[in-house]
Design an enzyme around this catalytic site. Structure first.
Site, PDB file in Angstrom:
ATOM      1  N   SER A   1       0.845  -1.196   0.000  1.00 50.91           N
ATOM      2  CA  SER A   1       0.000   0.000   0.000  1.00 50.91           C
ATOM      3  C   SER A   1       0.881   1.247   0.000  1.00 50.91           C
ATOM      4  CB  SER A   1      -0.942  -0.029   1.202  1.00 50.91           C
ATOM      5  OG  SER A   1      -1.903   0.996   1.095  1.00 50.91           O
ATOM      6  N   ASN A   2       0.368   2.357   0.460  1.00 49.88           N
ATOM      7  CA  ASN A   2       1.138   3.613   0.490  1.00 49.88           C
ATOM      8  C   ASN A   2       0.722   4.423   1.710  1.00 49.88           C
ATOM      9  OD1 ASN A   2      -1.203   5.321  -0.303  1.00 49.88           O
ATOM     10  ND2 ASN A   2      -1.065   4.047  -2.146  1.00 49.88           N
ATOM     11  N   TYR A   3       1.249   5.634   1.832  1.00 50.44           N
ATOM     12  CA  TYR A   3       1.046   6.411   3.060  1.00 50.44           C
ATOM     13  C   TYR A   3      -0.266   7.200   3.114  1.00 50.44           C
ATOM     14  CZ  TYR A   3       5.882   5.469   4.291  1.00 50.44           C
ATOM     15  OH  TYR A   3       7.041   4.855   4.630  1.00 50.44           O
TER      16      TYR A   3
END
Ligand code: PMT
Length: 409
Positions: free
Chosen positions: A217-219
């Site tokens: 995923s990402n932030y």
């Protein structure tokens, strides 16, 4: 005589309206109004002063609206905090009939019953429809109180002249349905510039599974998307938030939870039919594991792990190619760490967007996870608008201010 049968204006359909009834003989007339609004697709909740219940039973309003009428600060309704719940919930309040007593309490800021407490806790436009005896109506005290309310932004619907319950003839009869609807529409237009619009927003970072316990995923926290959804809902739009992040939903925002980019695309395809605007704030992954392990990958069984990634199709670009969604105005977000303008314009063109917000995700004080954001809003016609650093909610409103005039009618 009941209120005249008048069609409910489109602007009021789909809104959450609190009808606050105080104790005058005209209370029976607003039963028809509550019924007409409910049948037109408006969500109506009723609160009554104790005196109003002497004129019309709470069960009558429950019967026509499908929701219990709240009759006291500690009784009726289905909320644990009735004194603020309705004011918090409502997008528009109509006080009808408003007695001289309720008008006086409103002007004086009092809140000793459910109607006046709701008014003091309200965040939405308020329309007041006074109805009383002609002598009471003509008193300077009443007129001064109404002038105070008007100064504070309350819309007052003047009563009509005619036969009054006291047997006299004069000013004091509750305005007719047409007058009430006109005032309500006026109040709605002034505050809800997205009324009648359908807006779809995306939020959060998509998750692409590696195995049953791990994902890529990402932030993205989802804060930007949730702020956009809340702003659009507060401005009267019907809002669906397709989100890969979980936060409490804002009033009036319908949330559809998704995990992967593929799920987000499928959800958007169904949600965008008939929509006016897409705000694509989600940080959608660009790569995902080419194969998802069916069982947990165990460290005892693999000394090292090579993940092969494949690229994820571009969601907004594929939506742009869908003819059935041609009427949807598409606004993307570009997460960049330099050259916001040139990279933003390049993405806008490549993804077939009408506009893009380019924001700098290399800064710690804005962007991913922060309550603040800043950037530049670029339109396909070449126009450019600086978005100064602001809370994400303020930035959301600024984006809507700039996009709204460009939405097709
Ligand atoms: O969620 P927060 O913590 O509040 O942070 C907000 C934010 C920084 C995530 C947000 O403001 C933002 O920049 N969102 C877009 C992030 C992103 O994916 O940018 P991008 O430049 O990779 O993509 C450009 C546009 O294409 C985006 O609208 C994106 O949703 C879309 N896209 C990207 C990849 C993909 N496979 N399909 C897409 O539709």
């Amino acid at each position: 005589m009941p209120l005249d049968p008048t069609p409910v204006p489109d602007e009021l359909r789909g809104l959450r309206i609190a009808l606050l009834v105080s104790g005058g003989i005209a209370a029976y007339k607003v039963v028809d109004l509550a019924s007409a609004l409910t049948q037109a697709g408006t969500e109506v909740r009723v609160a009554m002063t104790p005196t109003a219940t002497r004129f019309v039973g709470a069960a009558t309003f429950e019967g026509v609206t499908g929701h219990p009428a709240v009759t006291g600060l500690f009784s009726g309704g289905d909320s644990p905090e009735p004194h603020v719940a309705l004011g918090d919930w409502a997008q528009l309040i109509l006080v009808a009939p408003a007695t001289a007593n309720v008008v006086g309490k409103m002007a004086g800021g009092r809140s000793d019953d459910i109607v006046t407490a709701t008014l003091l806790a309200a965040r939405c436009p308020v329309v007041v429809a006074p109805a009383m005896n002609d002598a009471m109506w003509s008193k300077q005290a009443v007129q001064d109180n109404l002038a105070t309310l008007r100064r504070r932004g309350v819309t007052v619907v003047e009563p009509e002249s005619g036969h009054l319950a006291s047997g006299h003839s004069g000013a004091g009869r509750l305005a007719g349905a047409q007058g009430l609807f006109n005032a309500m529409v006026h109040a709605v237009r002034a505050r809800y510039d997205l009324a009648g619009r359908r807006v779809v927003v995306t939020a959060g970072g998509t998750r692409e599974p590696i195995d049953p316990v791990r994902f890529i995923s990402n932030y993205s926290s989802g804060k930007m998307g949730f702020a956009l959804a809340a702003a659009a809902a507060d401005r009267g739009a019907r809002v669906t938030l397709v989100s890969a992040a979980s936060h409490p939903a804002h009033h009036g925002v319908e949330v559809q939870h998704v995990d992967t980019a593929e799920e987000m695309l499928a959800e958007l395809r169904s949600q965008l039919r008939g929509a006016d605007l897409l705000l694509m704030a989600a940080a959608v992954g660009d790569f995902r594991p080419a194969r998802i392990a069916r069982h947990k990958i165990r460290r005892e069984e693999t000394a090292s792990l090579n993940l092969q990634l494949e690229s994820i199709p571009d969601i907004v670009a594929s939506l742009a190619g869908d003819e059935a969604l041609a009427g949807v105005f598409r606004v993307g977000f570009a997460a960049e760490d330099s050259d916001l303008d040139s990279k933003g314009v390049e993405k806008l063109k490549r993804k077939g967007l009408h506009a893009i917000v380019a924001n700098d995700i290399s800064r710690r004080d804005i962007g991913f996870g922060s309550d603040y954001n800043a950037g530049v809003l670029l339109f396909a016609d070449g126009s450019r608008h600086e978005l100064e650093k602001a809370t994400k909610r303020e930035m959301a409103d600024r984006i809507l201010d700039l996009v709204l005039p460009r939405l097709p009618h």
